[in-house]
Design an enzyme around this catalytic site. Structure first.
Site, PDB file in Angstrom:
ATOM      1  N   CYS A  87       0.830  -1.204   0.000  1.00 30.23           N
ATOM      2  CA  CYS A  87       0.000   0.000   0.000  1.00 30.23           C
ATOM      3  C   CYS A  87       0.869   1.260   0.000  1.00 30.23           C
ATOM      4  CB  CYS A  87      -0.971  -0.034   1.177  1.00 30.23           C
ATOM      5  SG  CYS A  87      -2.270   1.208   1.049  1.00 30.23           S
ATOM      6  N   HIS A 203      -3.742  -5.534   1.519  1.00 29.40           N
ATOM      7  CA  HIS A 203      -3.077  -5.678   2.820  1.00 29.40           C
ATOM      8  C   HIS A 203      -3.151  -7.118   3.336  1.00 29.40           C
ATOM      9  CE1 HIS A 203      -2.251  -1.500   3.955  1.00 29.40           C
ATOM     10  NE2 HIS A 203      -3.368  -1.168   3.350  1.00 29.40           N
ATOM     11  N   GLU A 205      -1.387  -8.532   5.485  1.00 25.59           N
ATOM     12  CA  GLU A 205      -1.117  -8.621   6.926  1.00 25.59           C
ATOM     13  C   GLU A 205      -2.380  -8.453   7.761  1.00 25.59           C
ATOM     14  OE1 GLU A 205      -0.576  -6.055   5.042  1.00 25.59           O
ATOM     15  OE2 GLU A 205      -0.947  -4.184   6.136  1.00 25.59           O
TER      16      GLU A 205
END
Ligand SMILES: Nc1ncnc2c1ncn2[C@@H]1O[C@H](COP(=O)(O)OP(=O)(O)O)[C@@H](O)[C@H]1O
Ligand SMILES: [Mg+2]
Lengths: 234, 82, 763, 82
Positions: A87, A203, A205
């Site tokens: 990002c 994302h 994570e």
């Protein structure tokens, strides 16, 4: 030897903790690295996490690109070391010209936060090695400036050299546009020709532990740890 | 001397500018006739200490090249006042 | 210090304080007399007058509301910090605690929606992290006039963008909220923002200045001329005159906020500071005066030491500036260097601007000259307290017996139109602009009944919601007030979490109007009674009065923010159907109450009737059933019945979550349940205390037994149908049937369709 | 006739401009000397069909007042080219 990961914290980064955790969960030794550092301290892989470095003022990634640590990141990338930008990290990598193109305001002029369906277009990178080629995964995404643009020649070269890593794809039944930001050719993430420098908008994570319902994001980090310590995988 | 520098950074011609399009639509919807293409970029105003105008202009140009404009997507112009 | 003892002098160039100037500062004759008495008859300097005007505004002094607020239940074994600090704090398992607070930013939003809403989020985040808590979630409650007016679209779009941009940049997920459109908010939109933070219980820090000789430091942004008079601005009716005071706009800088957040938490953990408070409404004035009063000490501030953004700022301006992203810190002199070093690490400045004194006075010095010297304690709590008259208006009484002039809508069409009503429609257009997943802890993101976040590395989570059915409060402030808390608790319990406590944001009109004050008193009584019954104390909140424009007062809107504890976060229950063949049950009693319903208001243009009565004991039992059923893994979904009643709730369960790729059908049969209730009462009535659940067929008996144990019926209604199926509701020989795909499209497109009309971007 | 109109919209003096601040810091960090205050706003380029220059300017001014600039927080200037 376990893989050593450095997660850079720029002023305004805000995804560093969960990124660090995902890397550790995958078995890496992972530490935060301050943007003022001038060396990567022996890290094998460096991750530029999400967030709003310098508030995303002017253009996202434009100011972070000049942070002292970026010289070491550049040297690491040029030596074939692993660099992943997620990002805002992707935005920084483009601004720093470690990856081609630019990320502009979403076509819809609004911040868009929602899961996206992306296809793994290339598995020979530092962070996609454990995926089946062509796999489609649903991952959270959230940004205001994620519209990937480049001139036609650059886009053609990216396709030709297999540098598109993630691409937004339609899934049946969804009532949302599959491409959330108007990116050229539905590109969600790219890499350099060798595959050791990767940037993408979603994302992983944020979807990396069982309590959140899915762990698909963890595969990116598991792939990172499975990759050779330097240079591109074959 | 202190100069006022006006920098304009606009998206490259040919590059899709959704914000400009949205503004063009909104203007038409508000009943403004005759509006053709609209492009939206950034205006940056700087106070700049320099020996003379030419130096100020050169410095501002360098700032655009390094930071203020993205060479991949944007063009810029610099105007020094006074 | 010799200057300290001298009588304050007017700052050069400052206007003399005349009666007109006093009135301009919104201080009435009684208040001005009280000021003169505190100053031993001396005319205040302009700086002093400004300080009084800020601290004696409703926003800071609660002069109209204190006696009412004192009646809230504030105690409980879970309470670590009740009202009076920047945020309330409740105990969680394993040494954790949750800090949370809600606050309004209504007036600033009316003037400049983007910055008004953004700075509202910034302020509430600071309230939470000054307690030593790391913000982990945001919520927001938004109210605007109808979307067919371009001005309302503009305000709404700007506020949503402002809320989103600020929270997104700081990196705090937004996990819930509500959006309501009603004519009463056209002149006066409401933006209430709530923040939730986590801390270790032992790290709690309070904002008390202590230790004579200790220093005061400002940390963070420089002080500019923005927002001067914000607190008193927030305490007056909106008018053409207030429009003209526009240059007060405060601009938010979420980037600096993020740095300030990290620096503040580090300062608190480092043990280098005594106290910390953010400079919110009335900026340096309220933060310093309140910290001093809480600590029972005096303070002396040197405004010429305060870092300013512009040259030539007067002490008056510096004291009243509401520049954002600033903190006031109290510390021992020996710690100043350590504090500076920590701030430096986050690219922030820390500047000594004053000291704690032993004379109890609140003193301001500028360039060595005393410009204000006021006894500190009465400055903070000496404002005259008013007990305004509270009287229900005849109109309000009449409203309660009003009924619609017709009542013959086709249920088929009625449900579709309700789902298309922006207040009921999906808010995906809104929360799609809010990052809901940053931090990687979000278990339930917006679009359900309550948001759920996992508590750091533990196995438990907290659920959170904001709610207010203002129409019910308008029609019957007491029952409506109870209903607000009951609905919030129901939303929390639907996820499987146990309600813990609330924070409230009391948005009302002008308290000097008896009918408005009646609404206030009664709604608070209802909230208090419900909190007592549920064991969910009030831990703090915010009062926003004077929400009144030339077109009248807003609907009384006491927004409640609630948090709950989910002991096993993996047991969290979502709101939508998940599995074909699951049983659908309705827990709670149906009486077909249509008074105050969305059905009447949205489709029949009738805001009337008494709202549904709220049985607090039954609600409490319902919460218990839901919490136990979730823990026992009996539930596949749970969704409370609110606006639009059973038909809307069923439709929403079928439609699925905001990102679902498929809907579910459902077939339910209302025969043999509450036979006396009319069809419309069954479909659209809004009886309180009801929840629609789905479960695997083998759990039906266990669920019914559990419900019975708590005095509830769990009425079997039917089955979840196939993906993309129909919603079919039967009652005896009647049968209504809808395509769930179509219902989904209506529900999801209602707001975007309206926002695509021109005007969202314009003035 | 078609005119090119350059509109500049910048934050009002006195209002905090976080973007401008960040840019000023970054320019200093990059070693550009003499940079004072920096303000960042929007540059809008319009193609406008109008009978004459004055009409174009008046129209653009009206557009700024209604749509392009936020009167609460921004000032604007209009320049018509040609
Ligand atoms: N302003 C908002 N911000 C974030 N989420 C929102 C907002 N408005 C609504 N939502 C989400 O949509 C859900 C449904 O909202 P609402 O229609 O008010 O439902 P309910 O009546 O069940 O409270 C909320 O629980 C919340 O998750
Ligand atoms: Mg609900």
């Amino acid at each position: 030897m376990t893989i050593r990961v450095a997660v850079i914290r720029f002023p305004g980064s805000n995804c560093e903790s969960e990124t660090l955790e995902a890397a550790r969960r995958a078995g890496a030794t992972a530490e935060l690295l301050d943007y003022r550092a001038t060396s990567l301290g022996g890290a094998d892989v460096v991750i530029l996490p999400g967030g709003f470095s310098y508030g995303d003022y002017l253009r996202s990634g434009a100011i972070a690109r000049f942070a002292p640590v970026m010289q070491a990141v550049r040297a690491h990338a040029e030596a074939g070391g692993g660099v992943l930008g997620i990002c805002n990290g992707f935005q920084v990598l483009c601004e720093a010209h470690l990856l081609p193109g630019a990320l502009l305001h979403n076509a819809g002029q609004r911040f868009v936060a929602r899961p996206v369906d992306v296809r793994i277009e290339r598995t020979s990178t530092i962070c996609t090695g454990l995926f089946r080629p062509g796999a489609v995964v649903r991952i959270p995404q959230a940004h205001g400036e994620g519209r990937f643009v480049a001139d036609e020649a650059t886009l053609d070269a990216l396709e030709r050299d297999n540098q598109v890593v993630l691409r937004y794809v339609p899934v049946p039944g969804s009532d949302l546009p599959h491409n959330p930001n108007g990116s050229a050719r539905d590109i969600a993430g790219i890499c350099n020709p060798a595959g050791n420098v990767v940037g993408f908008m979603p994302h992983p994570e944020r979807l990396a532990e069982a309590t959140l319902g899915d762990t698909i994001g963890q595969t990116f980090f598991a792939s990172l740890v499975g990759a050779p310590t330097s240079g591109a995988p074959a | 001397m202190t100069f006022r520098v006006h920098v304009r950074v606009v998206p490259r011609p040919g590059l899709l500018d959704p914000q400009g399009q949205a503004v063009a639509h909104a203007l038409a919807a508000l009943g403004f006739p005759g509006v053709g293409e609209v492009r939206v970029g950034r205006a940056i105003e700087l106070e700049l200490e320099a020996d003379d105008r030419a130096t100020a202009e050169a410095a501002a140009t360098a700032m655009c090249e390094r930071l203020l404009a993205n060479p991949v997507t944007e063009d810029f112009t610099v105007a020094v006042e006074g | 210090m010799t200057s300290a003892a001298s009588t304050p002098r007017a700052f050069p160039g400052e206007r003399p304080v005349t009666e007109a100037v006093v009135r301009e500062h919104k201080l009435n004759a009684r208040e001005y007399e009280a000021i003169l008495a505190l100053l031993d008859g001396r005319t205040p300097t302009l700086t002093e007058l400004g300080i009084f005007s800020a601290l004696w505004s409703e926003h800071c002094s609660y002069k109209h509301t204190k006696p009412v607020l004192r009646r809230f239940p504030v105690e409980g074994p879970q309470v670590l910090q009740g009202p009076g600090e920047n945020a309330g704090v409740l105990r969680l398992p394993e040494g954790w605690a949750v800090a949370f607070k809600i606050e309004s930013h209504n007036h600033p939003t009316a003037v400049e929606p983007y910055q008004g809403a953004a700075t509202g989020v910034g302020g509430i985040l600071r309230d939470v992290f000054t307690m030593g808590a790391r913000p982990v979630a945001l919520l927001n409650s938004l109210r605007f006039g109808p979307l067919d007016d371009p001005r309302n679209r503009y305000l709404f779009a700007g506020a949503v963008k402002g809320v989103g941009d600020y929270g997104n940049c700081v990196g705090v997920p937004t996990l819930g909220g509500e959006v309501v459109f009603a004519p009463g908010y056209a002149g006066n939109p409401l933006v209430n923002a709530m923040a939730v933070g986590l801390l270790r219980a032992e790290e709690l820090i309070t904002a008390r200045a202590q230790g004579v000789g200790n220093l005061l430091l400002t940390v963070g942004a420089r002080t500019g001329r923005d927002g001067i008079h914000g607190a008193s601005f927030a305490s007056e009716d909106l008018s053409a005159e207030s429009e003209a005071r526009r240059p007060q706009v405060q601009v938010g800088d979420p980037f600096t906020e993020k740095l300030l957040l990290e620096a503040s938490l580090e300062l608190i953990r480092s043990g280098t500071i005594v106290a910390i408070q953010d400079m919110g409404a009335a900026g340096l004035t309220s933060s310093s005066a309140e910290m001093a009063a809480r600590g029972g000490v005096g303070v002396e501030l040197d405004t010429s030491a305060v870092p300013t953004r512009e040259a030539g700022m007067t002490p008056y301006e510096i004291m009243l500036s509401e520049s954002q992203e600033r903190m006031l810190v109290v510390a021992e002199p020996a710690q100043v260097e350590a504090i500076r070093a920590i701030c430096q690490r986050w690219d922030l400045d820390a500047t000594v601007v004053g000291r704690v004194t032993d004379d109890g006075r609140y003193r301001i010095i500028h360039d060595g000259v005393v410009v204000a010297s006021i006894p500190g304690q009465p400055l903070v709590d000496g404002c005259p307290i008013y007990e305004p008259e509270a009287r229900e208006s005849a109109e309000a009484v009449a409203r309660r017996s009003r009924t619609p002039s017709r009542d013959d809508l086709d249920p088929l069409e009625a449900l579709e139109r309700l789902l298309d009503a922006p207040t009921i429609a999906s808010k995906r257009w809104v929360f799609e602009q809010y990052d809901g997943t940053v931090r990687g802890r979000s278990v339930i993101t917006p679009g359900g009944d309550a948001g759920v976040v996992r508590v750091e590395d533990t196995g438990f989570g907290i659920a959170m919601t904001v709610d207010c059915n203002a129409r019910h409060v308008l029609l019957d402030p007491y029952e409506g007030g109870k209903g607000v808390v009951a609905e919030a608790a129901r939303n929390i319990a639907c996820t499987g979490a146990r309600p813990l406590g609330i924070t409230d944001c009391l948005n009302f009109g002008n308290p000097e109007r008896p009918e408005v004050f009646h609404q206030f008193v009664e709604a608070c009584r209802g909230i208090g009674d419900a909190c007592l019954a549920f064991g969910t104390p009030v831990t703090g909140g915010n009062v926003s009065l004077y929400n009144q424009s030339p077109t009248g007062a807003i609907d009384p809107t006491p927004t409640v923010g609630m948090v709950g504890l989910l002991e096993d976060v993996t047991a969290a229950v979502g709101s939508h159907f998940t599995t074909e063949g699951d049983a659908i049950l309705l827990i709670g009693r149906t009486a077909g109450h249509l008074g105050g319903s969305a059905y009447w208001a949205e489709l029949l243009d009738c805001v009337g009737g008494p709202p549904p009565p709220v049985d607090l004991e039954a609600e409490r039992g319902l919460q218990e059933v839901l919490v136990r059923a979730a823990a026992g893994r009996l539930l596949r979904s749970a969704h409370d019945l609110s606006d639009g009643g059973l038909a809307v709730a069923l439709a929403e369960c079928c439609i699925g979550g905001p990102w679902a790729n498929a809907t579910f059908g459902a077939t339910v049969d209302l025969a043999r349940h509450a036979d006396a209730v009319s069809d419309l009462g069954w479909l659209f009535g809004e009886d309180a205390g009801r929840v629609l659940v789905s479960c695997a067929p083998e759990h039906v008996a266990a669920l019914q037994a559990l419900a019975a144990e708590h005095g509830h019926g769990a009425h079997y209604l039917g089955l979840v149908g196939p993906a993309e199926g129909e919603l079919i509701i039967r009652r005896d020989e009647r049968r209504w049937q809808w395509s769930t795909r179509r219902l989904r499209a209506i529900h999801l497109e209602a707001i975007p369709r309206r926002m695509a009309a021109p005007g969202a971007a314009e003035e």
